[in-house]
Design an enzyme around this catalytic site. Sequence first.
Site, PDB file in Angstrom:
ATOM      1  N   GLU A   1       0.945  -1.166  -0.003  1.00  0.00           N
ATOM      2  CA  GLU A   1       0.122  -0.048  -0.083  1.00  0.00           C
ATOM      3  C   GLU A   1       0.919   1.259  -0.139  1.00  0.00           C
ATOM      4  O   GLU A   1       1.737   1.410   0.776  1.00  0.00           O
ATOM      5  CB  GLU A   1      -0.860   0.180   1.159  1.00  0.00           C
ATOM      6  CG  GLU A   1      -1.668  -1.040   1.510  1.00  0.00           C
ATOM      7  CD  GLU A   1      -2.544  -1.035   2.710  1.00  0.00           C
ATOM      8  OE1 GLU A   1      -3.346  -1.567   2.812  1.00  0.00           O
ATOM      9  OE2 GLU A   1      -1.788  -0.683   3.794  1.00  0.00           O
ATOM     10  N   CYS A   2       0.713   2.208  -0.775  1.00  0.00           N
ATOM     11  CA  CYS A   2       1.082   3.516  -0.955  1.00  0.00           C
ATOM     12  C   CYS A   2       2.624   3.321  -0.779  1.00  0.00           C
ATOM     13  O   CYS A   2       3.364   3.196  -1.860  1.00  0.00           O
ATOM     14  CB  CYS A   2       0.290   4.221   0.326  1.00  0.00           C
ATOM     15  SG  CYS A   2       0.835   6.132   0.143  1.00  0.00           S
TER      16      CYS A   2
END
Length: 453
Positions: free
Chosen positions: A324-325
């Site tokens: 994520e991210c």
Amino acid sequence: MNLPQIMVAAPASGSGKTTAACALLTALRRRGLAPCAFKCGPDYIDPMFHRAALGVDSCNLDLFLTRPARLRQLYARHLAGHGAAVVEAVMGYYDGAALTDAASAWQVADTLGLPVLLVVRPGGASLTLAAQIRGLRAFRPDSHLAAILLNECSPGYAARLAPLLERETGLPVIGCLPRLEEARLPSRHLGLYTAAEIDNLSGRLNALADALEANASLDRLLDLCRRPAPEAAAEALPPVRAKIAVARDAAFCFCYPESLDALRAAGAECVFFSPLKDTALPAAGGLYLPGGYPELYAGALSQNRPMRRAVAAAVQSGMPTVAECGGFLYLGQALADEEGKRWPMAGVLPGEGFAARGLVRFGYASLTAEEDSLLFRKGEAVPAHEFHHWDSTCPGAALAAQKPDGRAWRCGFVSARLYAAFPHLYWAGRPELAARFVDAAAAYRKENHHAAV
């Protein structure tokens, strides 16, 4: 049993909610009340300060990422065994998704029935401040506002202002928190610095608590906010079916504790490692690379070639992976640091990370998949959140993302063994995602064990 339970809210961001919440948490801990902390919204950084004040994890409460019944369950479970609860609000009190009150701090207070301490900075206002507070109190039939704290206000001015505000608003003013330059919590592009980066944080928090105790009536506040504690259902963890290797260090520090709890509830054991310092992955059937500040540590991450190669080999071998991210940026070809220098990363995804010089696709979104994959099922809408100042030259296009206001775009890379994208997921709000991840990790470990034999 009646316990003190209070939300600390404000008319707008930048009013000092985190400062006031940490001062209150520290003061309650020093009184022996064993408080616990919560944060409204998808914030990662403020809960780090709560943990620094208490020594125990904070819990996020978010009505976009979590259904109301599940939110009540998370609140009750986290409060169990503690003697008080402090919930730090988000943004302005009524500010929610798409310019509505949906998922606002007020909606959380309304869902949980919490009394609210309103933190206000008098600034250059006196009677006008009373008008603003009266407006906040009347804006919804039940505002839940219970008391006022004057932040960054001198004791002398607070003594003059409090009777006016109490007369004009009908709310008690419990006191003030003077401006303490030595206790200031500094900020940068994603908000506050993380708790681990601030010198003498314990001393700063104790100074804030000292000032609060000296200039506010905490006994009065505690009496105002006592209410019955919700009952938490006992839940036993199932047997471990798989190990999940979870990145955790200064570069990858954005991970909700309750999402890890959701993995454990699905049968996972979380094994932590550092992409900055370790040279090999722990034995596991799944890999979780959460968000954080990889751009601040791009050089160190790049120079740790053994770990980059280990991560690339794991993903390429089909190990179930969620990135994520910041974790997504780590899987790319390269990442630019704050000076713009390009550093090679794991290299399993196309695209390079670069500074966008502003927030990118900020806020809540729903993600919809067109095919089944590791975490998603075809046509299923999953709530998510984005908050980043770095972008990628190839952010992916496997998922349809749509904001509550209708704006839409494509993002991410997904497969039967992969979720890699900028949006953060909240598994505590959607436990079925955690279960799918653990199922895949258990299957991968079984396949590889048989192959080794």
